[in-house]
Structures are given as C-alpha cells and as structure tokens.
Design a protein around this motif. Structure first.
Motif, PDB file in Angstrom:
ATOM      1  N   GLN A 125      14.044   6.311  15.290  1.00 31.00           N
ATOM      2  CA  GLN A 125      14.995   6.322  16.395  1.00 31.00           C
ATOM      3  C   GLN A 125      14.973   4.985  17.128  1.00 31.00           C
ATOM      4  OE1 GLN A 125      17.195   8.824  17.155  1.00 31.00           O
ATOM      5  NE2 GLN A 125      18.055   7.517  18.736  1.00 31.00           N
ATOM      6  N   SER A 126      13.789   4.397  17.265  1.00 32.14           N
ATOM      7  CA  SER A 126      13.700   3.111  17.982  1.00 32.14           C
ATOM      8  C   SER A 126      14.440   2.011  17.224  1.00 32.14           C
ATOM      9  CB  SER A 126      12.239   2.711  18.225  1.00 32.14           C
ATOM     10  OG  SER A 126      11.574   2.531  16.995  1.00 32.14           O
TER      11      SER A 126
ATOM     12  N   ASN B 251      18.068   2.633  17.971  1.00 28.52           N
ATOM     13  CA  ASN B 251      18.383   2.194  19.332  1.00 28.52           C
ATOM     14  C   ASN B 251      18.587   0.685  19.387  1.00 28.52           C
ATOM     15  OD1 ASN B 251      18.257   4.799  20.293  1.00 28.52           O
ATOM     16  ND2 ASN B 251      16.163   4.610  21.042  1.00 28.52           N
ATOM     17  N   HIS B 252      17.756  -0.051  18.677  1.00 30.61           N
ATOM     18  CA  HIS B 252      17.889  -1.512  18.640  1.00 30.61           C
ATOM     19  C   HIS B 252      19.220  -1.917  17.986  1.00 30.61           C
ATOM     20  CE1 HIS B 252      16.879  -5.740  18.265  1.00 30.61           C
ATOM     21  NE2 HIS B 252      17.188  -5.650  16.977  1.00 30.61           N
TER      22      HIS B 252
ATOM     23  N   ARG C 240      26.582  -2.728  20.081  1.00 34.94           N
ATOM     24  CA  ARG C 240      27.402  -1.949  21.000  1.00 34.94           C
ATOM     25  C   ARG C 240      28.750  -2.597  21.305  1.00 34.94           C
ATOM     26  NH1 ARG C 240      29.156  -1.004  25.902  1.00 34.94           N
ATOM     27  NH2 ARG C 240      29.067   1.067  26.792  1.00 34.94           N
TER      28      ARG C 240
ATOM     29  N   TYR D 165      26.725   7.599  18.906  1.00 31.41           N
ATOM     30  CA  TYR D 165      25.280   7.577  19.147  1.00 31.41           C
ATOM     31  C   TYR D 165      24.674   8.957  18.874  1.00 31.41           C
ATOM     32  CZ  TYR D 165      20.769   6.936  21.352  1.00 31.41           C
ATOM     33  OH  TYR D 165      19.418   6.881  21.577  1.00 31.41           O
TER      34      TYR D 165
ATOM     35  N   THR E  40      22.127   9.850  15.786  1.00 29.78           N
ATOM     36  CA  THR E  40      20.813  10.388  16.162  1.00 29.78           C
ATOM     37  C   THR E  40      20.556  11.706  15.447  1.00 29.78           C
ATOM     38  OG1 THR E  40      20.855   9.301  18.321  1.00 29.78           O
ATOM     39  CG2 THR E  40      19.411  11.215  18.101  1.00 29.78           C
TER      40      THR E  40
END
Length: 175
Positions: free
Chosen positions: A3-4, A7-8, A14, A39, A43
């Motif tokens: 997940q990290s 996220n990066h 974005r 997102y 996820t």
C-alpha cells in the motif's frame, strides 16, 4: 506490491491523473471524484491480488472509471423523458403519490406495455437499444443493418405511440 508503494505512485502521479480525468469528463469536480474512486478501487485491488505494473494499472483504472461515468451520463441523457412532454412526465406517480395516482400510473404503464408489445420485432429492438441500452442512432443502424433514417423514423413513430397512449389515458381520465 504494498500500500505504501501505491501511495507513493498515487501522490507522484496525482496531477497527471487529474488532468487526464478532467480532459475526459470536462469537469474538475467530477474528475476529483473519479480520482478518489480510482484510489479506492486500486487499494481494494491491491488487497485482493498482486499488481505487477502498478502505474499503468492506476491510469487504466482511472480511464475506465471516466469511461463508465461518460457512458452513464450518455444513457441518462437519452432516456425516454427527453422525448416526452413535461405534463406527461409529471403525470407519472412518484413514491410520495397517493394510492389513486399510483394506480393511475400503473394503468398507464400497462397501456404503454401493451402498445410496445404490438410493435414489430425490429421496432422493439430499436426502442430497447436506444432507450434502455443508450446506443446512438448510428450504432443501432449498423447493428440492425438499416439506414440511420430508418432508425430515426421508427423511434419517432414509437415515441408518438407512447405519447398518444399517455394523452388518451390522461385525457379521458380512464384507461
């Protein structure tokens, strides 16, 4: 993939994702909503399986969501309501209608259903493809092997039948 890591990638991409979505849907607010949904979807996908090529997956997810949004908007804009006079639309019962209004609306729908069942098989196909599936006139013409003019004329006739049934039903006060 963690997940990290996602996220990066998401934070890094974005702005590019948002621009892509804005170009597709022509609305900043909708693009923001689709970005948030992207997102959440990615996820969820990461929690279910490993994704080897995360960045392309994220962009494809965003594009698919935008296309789904555009398709839904196109279908919504092509509903039967577009071709029906406002007074006829307002005569259809809402959830807060009285029992009498609901019965009246049910009778009207039964009459419409009877009329639509009397259409030829091709006319029924045209009606279903246009009003229920949201296909364009050109797509219908190609699918059925008829001219664009035929599709337009058939739909005009079908809508005239529907409006006529509604007007006769409402005009006399009886089905």
């Amino acid at each position: 993939m963690s997940q990290s890591r996602f996220n990066h990638v998401f934070i890094t991409q974005r702005v590019s994702l948002l621009r892509t979505l804005e170009r597709m849907v022509n609305n900043h607010s909708t693009a923001e909503d689709l970005l948030q949904e992207t997102y959440l979807r990615v996820t969820r996908a990461l929690s279910e399986r490993a994704i080897d090529h995360l960045e392309p997956f994220v962009f494809q997810t965003a594009r698919n969501l935008a296309l789904d949004h555009l398709r839904a908007r196109r279908i919504q804009s092509r509903t039967v309501l577009d071709d029906v006079p406002l007074d006829v639309v307002q005569a259809v019962a809402s959830p807060l209608s009285s029992a009498e209004d609901a019965a009246h609306a049910e009778q009207l729908l039964e009459r419409l259903n009877l009329s639509l069942n009397q259409l030829s098989a091709r006319q029924q196909q045209i009606f279903i493809l246009s009003r229920l599936h949201g296909h364009s006139y050109l797509e219908i013409a190609q699918k059925l092997g008829v001219s664009l003019s035929t599709v337009q004329k058939e739909l005009k006739l079908i809508m005239a039948i529907c409006i006529g049934v509604a007007q006769r039903h409402d005009g006399s006060g009886k089905p």
